[in-house]
Design an enzyme around this catalytic site. Structure first.
Site, PDB file in Angstrom:
ATOM      1  N   ARG A  52       0.835  -1.209   0.000  1.00 56.33           N
ATOM      2  CA  ARG A  52       0.000   0.000   0.000  1.00 56.33           C
ATOM      3  C   ARG A  52       0.867   1.255   0.000  1.00 56.33           C
ATOM      4  NH1 ARG A  52      -4.492   0.580   4.604  1.00 56.33           N
ATOM      5  NH2 ARG A  52      -2.689   1.157   5.853  1.00 56.33           N
ATOM      6  N   LYS A 151      -2.599   6.934   1.181  1.00 53.12           N
ATOM      7  CA  LYS A 151      -2.365   7.236   2.604  1.00 53.12           C
ATOM      8  C   LYS A 151      -1.274   8.293   2.660  1.00 53.12           C
ATOM      9  CE  LYS A 151      -1.974   4.836   7.040  1.00 53.12           C
ATOM     10  NZ  LYS A 151      -3.047   5.536   7.731  1.00 53.12           N
ATOM     11  N   GLU A 184     -15.828   6.552   5.692  1.00 61.59           N
ATOM     12  CA  GLU A 184     -15.059   5.867   6.731  1.00 61.59           C
ATOM     13  C   GLU A 184     -15.041   6.738   7.968  1.00 61.59           C
ATOM     14  OE1 GLU A 184     -10.947   5.429   5.504  1.00 61.59           O
ATOM     15  OE2 GLU A 184     -10.899   7.445   4.684  1.00 61.59           O
TER      16      GLU A 184
END
Ligand code: PMP
Length: 287
Positions: A52, A151, A184
């Site tokens: 990721r 991220k 989220e």
């Protein structure tokens, strides 16, 4: 005594772990990171986190200055040097030193640092009682703006929602996307259960593809529970039978109230408790 920090290509004392004030990670939030758990001295789902990180970096055209293999070794050395058995790793890649202008391509070298430390979890009692949350008014970043799947070091969107939660004396806020669907929480993914089905919003709704989310979906399937990825509304959250969040730091934690609506009987429900237990066994059993 301070921590030993991995900086660029070696371990240094915490006091010597310094980053320039001209680093674009600091000036512009231009960089990416991962938060990873260590259980029983083993780094949890390390490959998924490294993948990721590299994907986040690629999406923003940031070159990670070392290979995946070397990064894994660096993370292992950092936990070893700090004697971390059960803890947390923060892995950060910044754009590096540039000028006051935005141009990322004149930054000299991307920088990497790794911190291994203990982690402040929610107190155990909150896992028993469950969390109260609110709906944030700030809208989750539009996928065509700062993509929520990256991220990045730019967490202002999440921080603004977190401020709303803290102002209302609850620890978490649920964020909705530009269409009003659940995205989220500020640092966790959302799950609900109703009529013996488990639901979670698709990543495209504006969520980070959580590593814990992936593990929990896998564990739920092993328990023969059906997990449906679909857009959820605020009303779905208000009327569900169970509600829980997943994330590296929080693991699996029940939500028992949102915007003054009590979920189920006001305690973390049976699916939440089962998946929390299975997650614990998976994390601790996988030596
Ligand atoms: N969403 C956001 C915004 C996050 O920062 C995180 C990580 N704390 C998560 C979801 C959960 O992801 P993971 O399970 O990989 O920690």
């Amino acid at each position: 005594m301070g921590l030993k920090i991995w900086l660029d290509d070696k371990l240094v004392e915490e006091a010597d772990a310094k980053i320039s004030i001209f680093d674009h990670g600091l000036l512009y939030g231009d960089g990416v990171f991962e938060g990873i758990r260590v259980y029983n001295g083993k780094i949890f789902e390390l490959q998924a986190h490294i993948n990721r990180l590299f994907d986040s970096a690629k999406a923003i055209r940031l070159e990670v200055p070392i290979s995946k293999d070397k990064l894994i070794k660096a993370a292992e050395k950092t936990i070893e040097a700090n004697g971390v058995i059960d803890g947390y790793i923060r892995l950060v890649v910044t754009r590096g030193v540039g000028t006051l202008g935005l141009n990322p391509f004149i930054c000299e070298n991307s920088k990497i640092f790794i911190i291994a430390d203990n982690i402040q979890l929610y107190p155990e009692e909150l896992y028993e009682k469950g969390l109260k949350v609110i709906s944030a008014t700030v809208v989750r970043n539009h996928p065509l703006a700062t993509p929520p799947q990256v991220k990045s070091l730019n967490y202002l969107n999440n921080i603004l929602a977190k401020i709303e939660a803290l102002d209302r004396n609850v620890p978490e806020a649920i964020m909705y996307n530009h269409e009003g669907y659940v995205a989220e929480a500020t640092g966790d993914n959302v799950f609900i259960a109703k009529n013996d089905l488990i639901y979670t919003p698709p990543v495209e709704a504006g969520a980070l593809e959580g590593v814990t989310r992936g593990v929990v979906i896998k564990l739920a399937k092993q328990e023969k529970l059906e997990v449906v990825e679909k857009n959820l509304t605020k009303c779905d959250l208000y009327t569900c039978e169970e509600f829980f969040l997943t994330g590296t730091a929080a693991e699996v934690i029940g939500v028992v109230e949102i915007d003054g609506r009590i979920i189920g009987d006001g305690k973390p429900g049976p699916y939440t408790r089962l998946l929390r237990k299975k997650f614990f066994e998976y994390a601790h059993g996988k030596k």
